[in-house]
Design a protein around this motif. Structure first.
Motif, mmCIF file in Angstrom:
data_model
loop_
_atom_site.group_PDB
_atom_site.id
_atom_site.type_symbol
_atom_site.label_atom_id
_atom_site.label_comp_id
_atom_site.label_asym_id
_atom_site.label_seq_id
_atom_site.Cartn_x
_atom_site.Cartn_y
_atom_site.Cartn_z
ATOM 1 N N GLY A 73 1.055 4.459 -2.690
ATOM 2 C CA GLY A 73 0.227 5.199 -2.149
ATOM 3 C C GLY A 73 -0.220 6.557 -2.832
ATOM 4 N N SER A 74 0.295 7.197 -4.002
ATOM 5 C CA SER A 74 0.074 8.170 -4.756
ATOM 6 C C SER A 74 0.581 8.071 -6.083
ATOM 7 C CB SER A 74 0.899 9.565 -3.849
ATOM 8 O OG SER A 74 2.237 9.167 -4.196
ATOM 9 N N VAL A 75 0.216 8.761 -6.705
ATOM 10 C CA VAL A 75 0.640 8.844 -8.245
ATOM 11 C C VAL A 75 2.195 8.862 -8.617
ATOM 12 C CG1 VAL A 75 -1.505 9.392 -9.532
ATOM 13 C CG2 VAL A 75 -0.256 11.091 -8.719
ATOM 14 N N GLU A 76 2.880 9.615 -7.654
ATOM 15 C CA GLU A 76 4.300 9.991 -7.590
ATOM 16 C C GLU A 76 4.724 8.420 -7.123
ATOM 17 O OE1 GLU A 76 2.131 12.223 -6.020
ATOM 18 O OE2 GLU A 76 2.391 13.711 -7.646
ATOM 19 N N ARG A 77 4.183 7.670 -6.095
ATOM 20 C CA ARG A 77 4.837 6.494 -5.755
ATOM 21 C C ARG A 77 4.665 5.552 -6.857
ATOM 22 N NH1 ARG A 77 8.685 6.943 -3.522
ATOM 23 N NH2 ARG A 77 8.672 4.684 -3.580
ATOM 24 N N ILE A 78 3.389 5.484 -7.490
ATOM 25 C CA ILE A 78 3.333 4.664 -8.404
ATOM 26 C C ILE A 78 3.950 4.640 -9.788
ATOM 27 C CG2 ILE A 78 1.342 4.036 -10.276
ATOM 28 C CD1 ILE A 78 -0.885 4.448 -8.276
ATOM 29 N N ASP A 79 4.462 5.868 -9.987
ATOM 30 C CA ASP A 79 5.533 6.244 -10.980
ATOM 31 C C ASP A 79 6.822 5.619 -10.562
ATOM 32 O OD1 ASP A 79 5.837 7.740 -13.538
ATOM 33 O OD2 ASP A 79 7.713 8.590 -12.115
ATOM 34 N N GLY A 84 0.845 -1.303 0.137
ATOM 35 C CA GLY A 84 -0.009 -0.147 0.007
ATOM 36 C C GLY A 84 0.778 1.166 0.017
ATOM 37 N N THR A 85 1.997 1.349 0.772
ATOM 38 C CA THR A 85 2.647 2.542 0.791
ATOM 39 C C THR A 85 3.313 2.812 -0.240
ATOM 40 O OG1 THR A 85 4.099 1.323 2.208
ATOM 41 C CG2 THR A 85 2.813 3.121 3.335
ATOM 42 N N SER A 86 3.638 1.646 -1.025
ATOM 43 C CA SER A 86 4.527 1.809 -2.208
ATOM 44 C C SER A 86 3.589 2.086 -3.350
ATOM 45 C CB SER A 86 5.036 0.379 -2.713
ATOM 46 O OG SER A 86 5.807 -0.115 -1.498
ATOM 47 N N LYS A 132 11.708 -17.486 -10.350
ATOM 48 C CA LYS A 132 12.880 -17.492 -10.052
ATOM 49 C C LYS A 132 12.767 -17.084 -8.715
ATOM 50 C CE LYS A 132 16.327 -19.484 -11.938
ATOM 51 N NZ LYS A 132 15.788 -20.902 -11.929
ATOM 52 N N SER A 133 12.190 -16.047 -8.549
ATOM 53 C CA SER A 133 11.939 -15.333 -6.951
ATOM 54 C C SER A 133 10.605 -14.426 -6.840
ATOM 55 C CB SER A 133 13.090 -14.467 -6.683
ATOM 56 O OG SER A 133 13.140 -13.343 -7.365
ATOM 57 N N LEU A 134 10.419 -14.539 -5.430
ATOM 58 C CA LEU A 134 9.208 -13.692 -5.164
ATOM 59 C C LEU A 134 9.574 -12.263 -4.531
ATOM 60 C CD1 LEU A 134 6.360 -13.151 -4.472
ATOM 61 C CD2 LEU A 134 6.247 -14.755 -2.537
ATOM 62 N N GLU A 135 9.413 -11.097 -5.084
ATOM 63 C CA GLU A 135 9.914 -9.952 -4.464
ATOM 64 C C GLU A 135 8.714 -9.127 -3.815
ATOM 65 O OE1 GLU A 135 13.391 -8.782 -7.808
ATOM 66 O OE2 GLU A 135 11.863 -7.485 -7.483
ATOM 67 N N ILE A 136 8.859 -9.273 -2.701
ATOM 68 C CA ILE A 136 7.912 -8.436 -1.815
ATOM 69 C C ILE A 136 8.394 -6.886 -1.435
ATOM 70 C CG2 ILE A 136 6.685 -8.193 0.528
ATOM 71 C CD1 ILE A 136 5.767 -10.518 -0.855
ATOM 72 N N TRP A 137 7.923 -5.750 -2.316
ATOM 73 C CA TRP A 137 8.467 -4.508 -2.226
ATOM 74 C C TRP A 137 7.483 -3.867 -0.984
ATOM 75 C CZ3 TRP A 137 12.667 -2.474 -4.717
ATOM 76 C CH2 TRP A 137 13.271 -3.009 -5.619
ATOM 77 N N THR A 138 8.251 -3.145 -0.114
ATOM 78 C CA THR A 138 7.316 -2.664 1.080
ATOM 79 C C THR A 138 7.913 -1.323 1.304
ATOM 80 O OG1 THR A 138 6.439 -3.124 3.113
ATOM 81 C CG2 THR A 138 8.628 -4.154 2.651
ATOM 82 N N ASP A 139 7.694 -0.834 2.659
ATOM 83 C CA ASP A 139 8.251 0.360 3.081
ATOM 84 C C ASP A 139 9.422 0.473 3.951
ATOM 85 O OD1 ASP A 139 6.693 -0.752 5.137
ATOM 86 O OD2 ASP A 139 5.555 1.164 5.538
ATOM 87 N N VAL A 140 9.897 -0.949 4.237
ATOM 88 C CA VAL A 140 11.141 -1.015 5.102
ATOM 89 C C VAL A 140 11.992 -1.754 4.364
ATOM 90 C CG1 VAL A 140 9.961 -0.647 7.351
ATOM 91 C CG2 VAL A 140 10.002 -2.879 6.449
ATOM 92 N N SER A 141 13.343 -1.716 4.769
ATOM 93 C CA SER A 141 14.382 -2.418 3.920
ATOM 94 C C SER A 141 14.568 -3.955 4.220
ATOM 95 C CB SER A 141 15.818 -1.812 4.220
ATOM 96 O OG SER A 141 15.575 -0.428 3.603
#
Ligand code: ADP
Ligand code: ASP
Ligand code: MG
Length: 243
Positions: free
Chosen positions: A15-21, A11-13, A167-176
């Motif tokens: 969260g806005s059109v800028e983030r979607i970009d 969701g935070t990734s 080959k892999s599952l990437e979970i992109w979120t708001d922490v490293s």
């Protein structure tokens, strides 16, 4: 065929059109060397807003209508992300759960995935088009919309990793990555570089919300590695989860 990876954006990734970009740039980069299946959550805060709306007329609303409403956030973000990619000259197509027959049990708000029309997604990829799939949503045998439980988009992504032999599952979120404790509460918490499926499952069961507990099971058998990455710091190596 070029290897397939699944990228899920929370969701935070988005969260806005800028983030979607910014997310579209991450996908564009990865798509130079791999075939990508994308799974998205609703824009940050949207599912909570829908839950609040759903409770306006009745504190305990009809379960079918509740899921029909709260599932819509993912429909918005998937179409927007497809548009963002198209604006960069990348072929992309959004898919809702019913468009790809993401069949689940009929236990509304905590549905379990039974089956999916993976061929539709695989033929989209073959056509050099990036499928952007709504996480969290499912559909019953009778065609009613269900949802998988809060945080459930991770689980949707794991299902596509399994069916696509990714080959892999990437979970992109708001922490490293996955931390030794919740980094938003415990300041001394540190990133775990590498962890086993079982340890990750245990941490998630005890509240490490960065990964939804049912996510691990679908990828475990095929030993598909999971990588947790930060959309805001894409160069950080994140956490690798393997056998
Ligand atoms: P997304 O919207 O990307 O799915 P979530 O909010 O579901 O993200 O999960 C990420 C959040 O999980 C982090 O912002 C953090 O606050 C929380 N969290 C709790 N425990 C942990 C942990 N052990 N490691 C990393 N994050 C954690
Ligand atoms: N949008 C849903 C939620 O907020 C699913 C998810 O984010 O994974 O719970
Ligand atoms: Mg989550």
């Amino acid at each position: 065929m070029t290897e397939i990876i699944v990228q899920k954006f929370g969701g935070t990734s988005v969260g806005s059109v800028e983030r979607i970009d910014a997310v579209a740039e991450i996908i564009k980069e990865a798509s130079k060397s791999k075939k990508i299946i994308v799974v998205v959550s609703a824009m940050g805060g949207e599912t909570n807003r829908l839950v609040k709306l759903a409770k306006h007329f009745d504190k305990d609303p009809d379960k079918r209508e509740f899921d029909a409403l709260v599932s819509t956030g993912e429909t918005v973000s998937s179409a927007l992300l497809a548009m963002a990619l198209q604006s960069k000259g990348i072929k992309a197509r959004s898919y809702s759960a019913s468009q790809i027959s993401m069949r689940t049990t009929d236990s509304y708000s905590k549905a379990k995935i039974l089956d999916v029309d993976a061929d539709k997604i695989l033929s989209t990829i073959k056509d050099n088009t990036i499928p952007i799939i709504t996480g969290f949503q499912g559909v019953t045998a009778g065609g009613d919309v269900t949802t998988l439980g809060r945080g459930g988009s991770d689980y949707s992504a794991a299902i596509f990793a399994k069916y696509g032999d990714a080959k892999s599952l990437e979970i992109w979120t708001d922490v490293s990555g996955m931390f030794t404790a919740n980094p938003s509460i415990v300041k001394q918490a540190s990133v775990i570089d590498h962890i086993s499926y079982h340890e990750a499952m245990e941490l998630s069961h005890f509240g490490a919300k960065v990964i939804y507990p049912p996510t691990i099971q679908p990828v475990l058998r095929k030993e598909i590695p999971i990588v947790i990455k930060n959309t805001f710091q894409p160069k950080d190596s994140g956490t690798l989860i393997t056998k």
